[in-house]
Design an enzyme around this catalytic site. Sequence first.
Site, PDB file in Angstrom:
ATOM      1  CE1 TYR A 293      -3.874   2.661   0.571  1.00  0.00           C
ATOM      2  CE2 TYR A 293      -2.219   3.185   2.463  1.00  0.00           C
ATOM      3  CZ  TYR A 293      -3.467   3.620   1.498  1.00  0.00           C
ATOM      4  OH  TYR A 293      -4.412   4.445   1.892  1.00  0.00           O
TER       5      TYR A 293
ATOM      6  CE  LYS B 136       1.575   5.163   8.066  1.00  0.00           C
ATOM      7  NZ  LYS B 136       0.344   5.253   8.204  1.00  0.00           N
TER       8      LYS B 136
ATOM      9  CG  ASP C 133       5.932   3.609   0.449  1.00  0.00           C
ATOM     10  OD1 ASP C 133       6.296   4.014   1.788  1.00  0.00           O
ATOM     11  OD2 ASP C 133       4.779   3.600   0.536  1.00  0.00           O
TER      12      ASP C 133
HETATM   13  N1  HOZ Z   1      -1.147   3.489   6.096  1.00  0.00           N
HETATM   14  C1  HOZ Z   1      -1.891   3.286   7.226  1.00  0.00           C
HETATM   15  C2  HOZ Z   1      -1.599   1.966   7.813  1.00  0.00           C
HETATM   16  N2  HOZ Z   1      -1.460   0.842   6.958  1.00  0.00           N
HETATM   17  C3  HOZ Z   1      -3.355   3.246   6.837  1.00  0.00           C
HETATM   18  C4  HOZ Z   1      -4.025   4.231   7.838  1.00  0.00           C
HETATM   19  C5  HOZ Z   1      -5.182   4.724   7.266  1.00  0.00           C
HETATM   20  O1  HOZ Z   1      -5.418   4.594   6.059  1.00  0.00           O
HETATM   21  O2  HOZ Z   1      -5.900   5.365   7.766  1.00  0.00           O
END
Ligand code: HOZ
Length: 464
Positions: free
Chosen positions: A169, A292, A264
């Site tokens: 993702y 983050k 990433d």
């Molecule tokens: N990238 C975040 C953890 N996989 C997702 C958090 C979100 O989309 O709120």
Amino acid sequence: MTAPISTRAALTDANGAAHHVSHVPHSRTASQEAFEAAQRVLVGGVNSPARAFRGVGGTPVFIDRASGSRTYDIDGNDYIDYVLSWGPMILGHADPEVIEAVQAAVARGTSYGAPTLAETELAELVVEMVPGAEVLRLVSSGTEATMSALRLARAATGRDKILKFAGCYHGHADMLLAQAGSGVATFGLPDSPGVPAGTIADTLVAPYNDLAAVEAAFAAHGPDMAAVIVEPVAANMGLVLPVDGFLEGLRRLCDEHGTMLIFDEVLTGFRVAPGGAAAHYGITPDIVTLGKVIGGGLPLAAYAARREVMETVSPLGPMYQGGTLSGNPIATAAGIATLRKLRRPGLFDGIVERTVTLVEGIAAAAARHDIPVQTAHLGTLGGIFFAGGPVHDFATAKASDTDRYARVFHGLLLRGVAIAPSQFEAMFLSAAHSDADIADTLAAFDAVFADLSTAPDHHGYDRP
Ligand code: HOZ
């Protein structure tokens, strides 16, 4: 099925015997009422689908405040938190040094739309820590960082095609919403309506850890391939580590074809190692994205590369990218305080040690109760799949028992332990998680596993 929220009966096993419980949950009626109100004015009651509990069923817990290793909900329950705002809070919630830095920054104004000393200071810290990051651009979210990194790769190479991996993702930019992990995986979406076919026509998708598939993609499209973008450690389909040679193979193929390798590291940066996965594996990407942890819990992210690549970006080069709140003074203050403290001798290693204890303890508890489980950990990240065989890509991750994950999730929540409300996310630890927190968490896992193996229909753990 109805949602039995917090009952004392749920804390006993099938024979009525009480387990060691470190936490007596209250009701969650205030959260239920809050969710009803939220759904009237916010789509689905949430501002990001990952929070909606759709992967596990039930009502999202509304948080009132957080401190150290714990979140506190609006009903007065507290939870040892392994979500940590999906990763940023590596020092724990409301770390005193971060809060002090943020308060000092707020008092000087919240946004200027002009350069500050803090932006340079944060960038200098990142350049010292992260391999491949010679020059940065600060942005406000991981999505912005990956979207901009791809634009940069395309601008710098003059090519269009990109390769991503199923289950990885990279935020919700159009061209990356193909077989994505995290919330997209939780909702079982192969891609998203609203993304024009033309926008993803240049996005190729290969299975994670499958170098032969990447070789085939290069054989077919090598001269057109602008970038390979990868989570070097996949942490948005659960936690899946790269197999030996995978990242090295990507580096070699990108070098052979003049393609940009993008790591990433929004999730893995400052977590797999202080210098991220690039430092851990000794492989330097052409472009790295960070998010983050870099913002210490405020909206901040970055993309970075070696100088000549970054010189493609405006105002030095023709590739446009900008933002009113980019490098925001409050966010940079939180980021600097976080990274400075993270570098303090022993701090990072302490989190890693407790991550190992936790994940190995979960595996041992599962073995005691004959529950097939696959666990992984690296740095300050952990992962659990309820699966009988190894999980090495999205297909094997999706084949795991998500219903059992949901039941374990609810059993833990009743016992005051919060893991991600989806199988397709990682577990995050912080410097604030104490040995006692880990011991309490393992006791909770043990009790939940005991209940699931002796009383598979235990009502307290139903997926609502
Ligand atoms: N990238 C975040 C953890 N996989 C997702 C958090 C979100 O989309 O709120």
